[in-house]
Motif scaffolding. Structure first.
Motif, mmCIF file in Angstrom:
data_model
loop_
_atom_site.group_PDB
_atom_site.id
_atom_site.type_symbol
_atom_site.label_atom_id
_atom_site.label_comp_id
_atom_site.label_asym_id
_atom_site.label_seq_id
_atom_site.Cartn_x
_atom_site.Cartn_y
_atom_site.Cartn_z
ATOM 1 N N MET A 1 0.818 -1.181 0.000
ATOM 2 C CA MET A 1 0.000 0.000 0.000
ATOM 3 C C MET A 1 0.869 1.255 0.000
ATOM 4 N N GLY A 2 1.936 1.219 0.749
ATOM 5 C CA GLY A 2 2.816 2.375 0.811
ATOM 6 C C GLY A 2 3.505 2.658 -0.520
ATOM 7 N N VAL A 3 3.898 1.584 -1.214
ATOM 8 C CA VAL A 3 4.540 1.753 -2.520
ATOM 9 C C VAL A 3 3.533 2.348 -3.506
ATOM 10 N N SER A 4 2.296 1.883 -3.450
ATOM 11 C CA SER A 4 1.256 2.406 -4.336
ATOM 12 C C SER A 4 1.047 3.898 -4.108
ATOM 13 N N LEU A 5 1.050 4.301 -2.858
ATOM 14 C CA LEU A 5 0.880 5.711 -2.516
ATOM 15 C C LEU A 5 1.982 6.553 -3.147
ATOM 16 N N ILE A 6 3.207 6.114 -3.001
ATOM 17 C CA ILE A 6 4.345 6.862 -3.525
ATOM 18 C C ILE A 6 4.308 6.902 -5.055
ATOM 19 N N VAL A 7 4.068 5.751 -5.681
ATOM 20 C CA VAL A 7 4.064 5.681 -7.148
ATOM 21 C C VAL A 7 2.967 6.561 -7.733
ATOM 22 N N LEU A 8 1.757 6.484 -7.180
ATOM 23 C CA LEU A 8 0.662 7.298 -7.715
ATOM 24 C C LEU A 8 0.914 8.787 -7.523
ATOM 25 N N ARG A 9 1.474 9.164 -6.390
ATOM 26 C CA ARG A 9 1.767 10.586 -6.173
ATOM 27 C C ARG A 9 2.793 11.104 -7.168
ATOM 28 N N LEU A 10 3.766 10.269 -7.523
ATOM 29 C CA LEU A 10 4.800 10.704 -8.452
ATOM 30 C C LEU A 10 4.333 10.653 -9.900
ATOM 31 N N ARG A 11 3.584 9.612 -10.274
ATOM 32 C CA ARG A 11 3.147 9.460 -11.662
ATOM 33 C C ARG A 11 1.972 10.351 -12.023
ATOM 34 N N GLU A 12 1.045 10.540 -11.097
ATOM 35 C CA GLU A 12 -0.160 11.328 -11.374
ATOM 36 C C GLU A 12 -0.383 12.381 -10.289
ATOM 37 N N PRO A 13 0.458 13.409 -10.273
ATOM 38 C CA PRO A 13 0.343 14.415 -9.217
ATOM 39 C C PRO A 13 -0.931 15.246 -9.272
ATOM 40 N N GLY A 14 -1.546 15.380 -10.444
ATOM 41 C CA GLY A 14 -2.740 16.208 -10.574
ATOM 42 C C GLY A 14 -4.047 15.454 -10.391
ATOM 43 N N LYS A 20 -6.889 12.206 1.680
ATOM 44 C CA LYS A 20 -5.649 12.969 1.751
ATOM 45 C C LYS A 20 -4.641 12.238 2.626
ATOM 46 N N ALA A 21 -3.377 12.304 2.246
ATOM 47 C CA ALA A 21 -2.296 11.708 3.026
ATOM 48 C C ALA A 21 -1.249 12.793 3.261
ATOM 49 N N PRO A 22 -1.250 13.369 4.453
ATOM 50 C CA PRO A 22 -0.238 14.384 4.735
ATOM 51 C C PRO A 22 1.151 13.741 4.777
ATOM 52 N N LEU A 23 2.126 14.438 4.285
ATOM 53 C CA LEU A 23 3.497 13.921 4.215
ATOM 54 C C LEU A 23 3.519 12.543 3.561
ATOM 55 N N TRP A 24 2.937 12.443 2.364
ATOM 56 C CA TRP A 24 2.764 11.160 1.681
ATOM 57 C C TRP A 24 4.061 10.388 1.530
ATOM 58 N N TRP A 25 5.148 11.074 1.313
ATOM 59 C CA TRP A 25 6.435 10.399 1.145
ATOM 60 C C TRP A 25 6.870 9.731 2.440
ATOM 61 N N ILE A 30 7.316 4.851 5.795
ATOM 62 C CA ILE A 30 7.085 4.177 7.086
ATOM 63 C C ILE A 30 6.293 2.891 6.887
ATOM 64 N N THR A 31 5.321 2.916 5.985
ATOM 65 C CA THR A 31 4.526 1.720 5.699
ATOM 66 C C THR A 31 5.393 0.608 5.130
ATOM 67 N N VAL A 32 6.239 0.938 4.172
ATOM 68 C CA VAL A 32 7.118 -0.065 3.560
ATOM 69 C C VAL A 32 8.081 -0.627 4.602
ATOM 70 N N ILE A 33 8.702 0.236 5.379
ATOM 71 C CA ILE A 33 9.651 -0.211 6.408
ATOM 72 C C ILE A 33 8.946 -1.077 7.452
ATOM 73 N N GLY A 34 7.744 -0.671 7.862
ATOM 74 C CA GLY A 34 6.989 -1.453 8.842
ATOM 75 C C GLY A 34 6.655 -2.843 8.334
ATOM 76 N N CYS A 35 6.240 -2.943 7.076
ATOM 77 C CA CYS A 35 5.923 -4.254 6.499
ATOM 78 C C CYS A 35 7.161 -5.136 6.411
ATOM 79 N N LEU A 36 8.288 -4.557 6.012
ATOM 80 C CA LEU A 36 9.524 -5.332 5.944
ATOM 81 C C LEU A 36 9.969 -5.801 7.329
ATOM 82 N N LEU A 37 9.893 -4.910 8.321
ATOM 83 C CA LEU A 37 10.259 -5.304 9.688
ATOM 84 C C LEU A 37 9.346 -6.417 10.199
ATOM 85 N N PHE A 38 8.057 -6.292 9.927
ATOM 86 C CA PHE A 38 7.118 -7.332 10.344
ATOM 87 C C PHE A 38 7.443 -8.657 9.664
#
Length: 79
Positions: A1-14, A20-25, A30-38
């Motif tokens: 989910m975190g990767v999707s958030l980042i990719v969509l924000r970069l590919r389709e900014p408009g 809304k996701a404040p501080l999306w990056w 944090i989501t990606v790191i949390g999933c990997l740690l888990f």
């Protein structure tokens, strides 16, 4: 989910955003790191079972889709 958030924000900014996701990056990272740690905190047996079940599911999906696709059945697609 975190990767999707980042990719969509970069590919389709408009794109119009319903949620809304404040501080999306930061949220995405944090989501990606949390999933990997888990994942790496799980027992090796559980990690192995995860990959085996994903492999089995992928094989089932590919076999089913190749037999049920329009191309395999010889149907023309409506464009």
């Amino acid at each position: 989910m975190g990767v999707s958030l980042i990719v969509l924000r970069l590919r389709e900014p408009g794109r119009k955003r319903v949620f809304k996701a404040p501080l999306w990056w930061l949220v995405g990272a944090i989501t990606v790191i949390g999933c990997l740690l888990f994942f790496f905190s799980l027992k090796p047996f559980t990690q192995t079972a995860f990959f085996i079940w994903n492999g089995v599911g992928l094989v089932i999906y590919l076999v089913w889709s190749s037999r049920n696709s329009r191309l395999a059945k010889g149907e023309e697609t409506a464009a």
